[in-house]
Design a protein around this motif. Structure first.
Motif, short mmCIF file in Angstrom:
data_model
loop_
_atom_site.label_atom_id
_atom_site.label_comp_id
_atom_site.label_asym_id
_atom_site.label_seq_id
_atom_site.Cartn_x
_atom_site.Cartn_y
_atom_site.Cartn_z
N ARG A 67 -24.91 47.99 42.49
CA ARG A 67 -26.14 47.48 42.34
C ARG A 67 -25.93 46.11 41.72
O ARG A 67 -25.16 45.89 40.73
N LEU A 68 -26.40 44.90 42.20
CA LEU A 68 -26.44 43.75 41.91
C LEU A 68 -27.91 43.20 41.55
O LEU A 68 -28.67 43.67 42.15
N PRO A 69 -27.76 42.04 40.51
CA PRO A 69 -29.17 41.67 40.13
C PRO A 69 -29.60 40.72 41.25
O PRO A 69 -28.88 39.64 41.73
N ALA A 70 -30.74 41.03 42.01
CA ALA A 70 -31.28 40.15 42.85
C ALA A 70 -31.77 38.81 42.62
O ALA A 70 -31.32 37.98 43.64
N ASP A 71 -31.79 38.50 41.36
CA ASP A 71 -32.05 37.09 41.04
C ASP A 71 -31.05 36.18 41.06
O ASP A 71 -30.95 34.97 41.04
N GLU A 72 -29.73 36.79 41.46
CA GLU A 72 -28.52 35.98 41.45
C GLU A 72 -28.39 35.80 43.14
O GLU A 72 -27.37 34.83 43.24
N PHE A 73 -29.22 36.09 44.03
CA PHE A 73 -29.19 35.87 45.41
C PHE A 73 -30.15 35.14 45.85
O PHE A 73 -31.22 35.20 45.38
N GLU A 74 -29.92 34.64 47.09
CA GLU A 74 -30.89 33.76 47.98
C GLU A 74 -30.82 34.91 49.23
O GLU A 74 -30.04 35.00 49.83
N PRO A 75 -32.20 34.75 50.12
CA PRO A 75 -32.29 35.30 51.41
C PRO A 75 -31.19 34.45 52.39
O PRO A 75 -31.05 33.25 52.16
N PHE A 76 -30.35 35.21 53.25
CA PHE A 76 -29.85 34.26 54.19
C PHE A 76 -30.10 35.01 55.60
O PHE A 76 -30.00 36.16 55.88
N ARG A 77 -30.52 34.34 56.34
CA ARG A 77 -31.22 34.47 57.61
C ARG A 77 -32.11 35.71 57.50
O ARG A 77 -32.56 35.63 56.25
N ASP A 78 -32.21 36.79 58.38
CA ASP A 78 -33.04 37.66 58.21
C ASP A 78 -32.59 39.01 57.87
O ASP A 78 -33.34 40.06 57.83
N TYR A 79 -31.25 38.99 57.44
CA TYR A 79 -30.44 40.40 57.34
C TYR A 79 -29.70 40.45 56.13
O TYR A 79 -29.14 41.66 55.81
N CYS A 80 -29.51 39.79 55.20
CA CYS A 80 -28.97 39.82 54.03
C CYS A 80 -29.29 38.69 52.96
O CYS A 80 -30.04 37.98 53.02
#
Length: 189
Positions: free
Chosen positions: A98-111
């Protein structure tokens, strides 16, 4: 196994990861180093052994009734694997971080991706029985001797679709299954 609100997941067969560093994956089509993760809707795409080839299809708002019935039947989502990977699916020890979502950006439509070092929110969690996960989520798991005929129908349809590690599957036109090779592909004698 799905992320909770504010989380994304990273699936791995390694339960000892303590930090995720951005890197260029061997299968990457881009040069930028990333930490990869998936959200709630795409988590089922990774309920497989890491190297397992799989083809997935689901309905979208634009999916025609004809395509749905012709390709996936009465289902809303199906995943397809080859016979040669069933034992690996039965025996793999798969883990989710489990990773904090606020550390990530959407990439294309799948990850989702991060260009920063990311620390898990806790230790790795054993995913459990992959067949049970599919059943509990209402996702049909279709087992085929070869993924390519299914993939070819899906990719020209109005269904949503994704294919992962397809190069690890049997070649197009592979013969009727007789035994499993070391690659996981069913080969005839």
């Amino acid at each position: 196994m799905r992320p909770e609100p504010g989380q994304v997941l990273h699936f791995s067969e390694d339960p000892t990861i303590t930090v995720f560093e951005p890197h260029v994956a061997a299968t990457a089509k881009q040069a930028e180093p990333y930490v990869w993760a998936v959200d709630h809707d795409r988590a089922p795409d990774y309920w497989f052994p890491r190297l397992c080839p799989r083809a997935m299809a689901w309905t979208e708002e634009y999916t025609t009734e004809d395509d749905r019935l012709r390709i996936i039947g009465d289902e809303q989502r199906i995943h397809a694997v080859e016979y040669g990977w069933l034992e690996a699916m039965r025996t793999v020890e798969l883990y989710a971080y489990r990773l904090p979502a606020d550390e990530f950006e959407p990439f294309r439509d799948y990850c989702h991706v991060s260009t920063r070092t990311v620390h898990p929110l806790g230790p790795a969690e054993r995913v459990g029985n992959l067949f049970d996960l599919h059943a509990s989520a209402g996702i049909q798991l279709r087992v085929l001797p070869n993924l390519w005929p299914f993939w070819d129908r899906v990719t020209v349809s109005s269904l949503g679709f994704s294919g992962i590690r397809l190069a690890n599957g049997c070649p197009r036109g592979q013969a009727v299954p007789v035994f499993q090779s070391e690659s996981g592909c069913i080969r005839s004698t």
